[in-house]
Design an enzyme around this catalytic site. Structure first.
Site, PDB file in Angstrom:
ATOM      1  N   CYS A  36      32.088  80.555  45.898  1.00  0.00           N
ATOM      2  CA  CYS A  36      32.666  81.870  45.585  1.00  0.00           C
ATOM      3  C   CYS A  36      31.962  82.569  44.425  1.00  0.00           C
ATOM      4  CB  CYS A  36      34.146  81.727  45.241  1.00  0.00           C
ATOM      5  SG  CYS A  36      34.389  80.691  43.786  1.00  0.00           S
ATOM      6  N   ASP A  38      32.341  81.875  41.261  1.00  0.00           N
ATOM      7  CA  ASP A  38      33.123  81.847  40.031  1.00  0.00           C
ATOM      8  C   ASP A  38      32.543  80.849  39.031  1.00  0.00           C
ATOM      9  OD1 ASP A  38      34.801  83.764  40.974  1.00  0.00           O
ATOM     10  OD2 ASP A  38      36.286  82.375  41.753  1.00  0.00           O
ATOM     11  N   CYS A 115      37.764  75.030  44.840  1.00  0.00           N
ATOM     12  CA  CYS A 115      38.038  75.554  43.503  1.00  0.00           C
ATOM     13  C   CYS A 115      38.249  74.413  42.506  1.00  0.00           C
ATOM     14  CB  CYS A 115      39.286  76.431  43.510  1.00  0.00           C
ATOM     15  SG  CYS A 115      39.275  77.640  44.837  1.00  0.00           S
TER      16      CYS A 115
END
Ligand code: FES
Length: 134
Positions: A36, A38, A115
């Site tokens: 992603c 991040d 994540c």
């Protein structure tokens, strides 16, 4: 949407523990999530305590803080991992995997498992950074 997350995830997301920066950190780790984009940064403060075997001293994580530009699952896993490793030896902290963190949170939706890598990887990176700087 919120009901796809466990109570523990929501708690750590709404009230994240140990957010911030340690100015005189012993080690700093940074990881980006290839899925992603991040980013996560972790700061650790390493201290010594008498080893549990009674011989000599061992290095423990005295303090840890994180900063993230990640999603809610990244915030929750980071918050949880900081609580899991405070007071642990570096060896114990190195063994903590993203799966263990997800388990401690009562599970994560499969699409959010990536994540949780951010938190574990940034922690391991911070420990490596500390070891290299010695
Ligand atoms: Fe990027 Fe969760 S979507 S860390």
């Amino acid at each position: 949407m919120a009901d796809m997350y466990s109570k523990e995830v929501m708690d750590h997301f709404m009230n994240p523990r140990n957010v911030g920066e340690i100015k005189d950190a012993s080690g700093v780790g940074e990881k980006g999530n290839p899925t992603c984009g991040d980013i996560m940064r972790m700061f650790i403060k390493v201290g010594k305590k008498p080893s549990s075997g009674g011989q000599g001293m061992e290095e423990v994580i005295e303090d840890i803080k994180f900063q993230t530009f990640g999603c809610g699952a990244a915030v929750a896993t980071s918050s949880m991992i900081t609580e899991m490793v405070i007071g642990k030896t570096l060896e114990e902290a190195e063994k903590i995997s993203n799966n263990q963190v997800a388990e401690a949170l009562g599970g994560l939706p499969p699409i959010k498992m990536h994540c949780s890598n951010l938190a574990a990887d940034a922690l391991h990176d911070a420990i490596e950074n500390y070891k290299k700087s010695k």
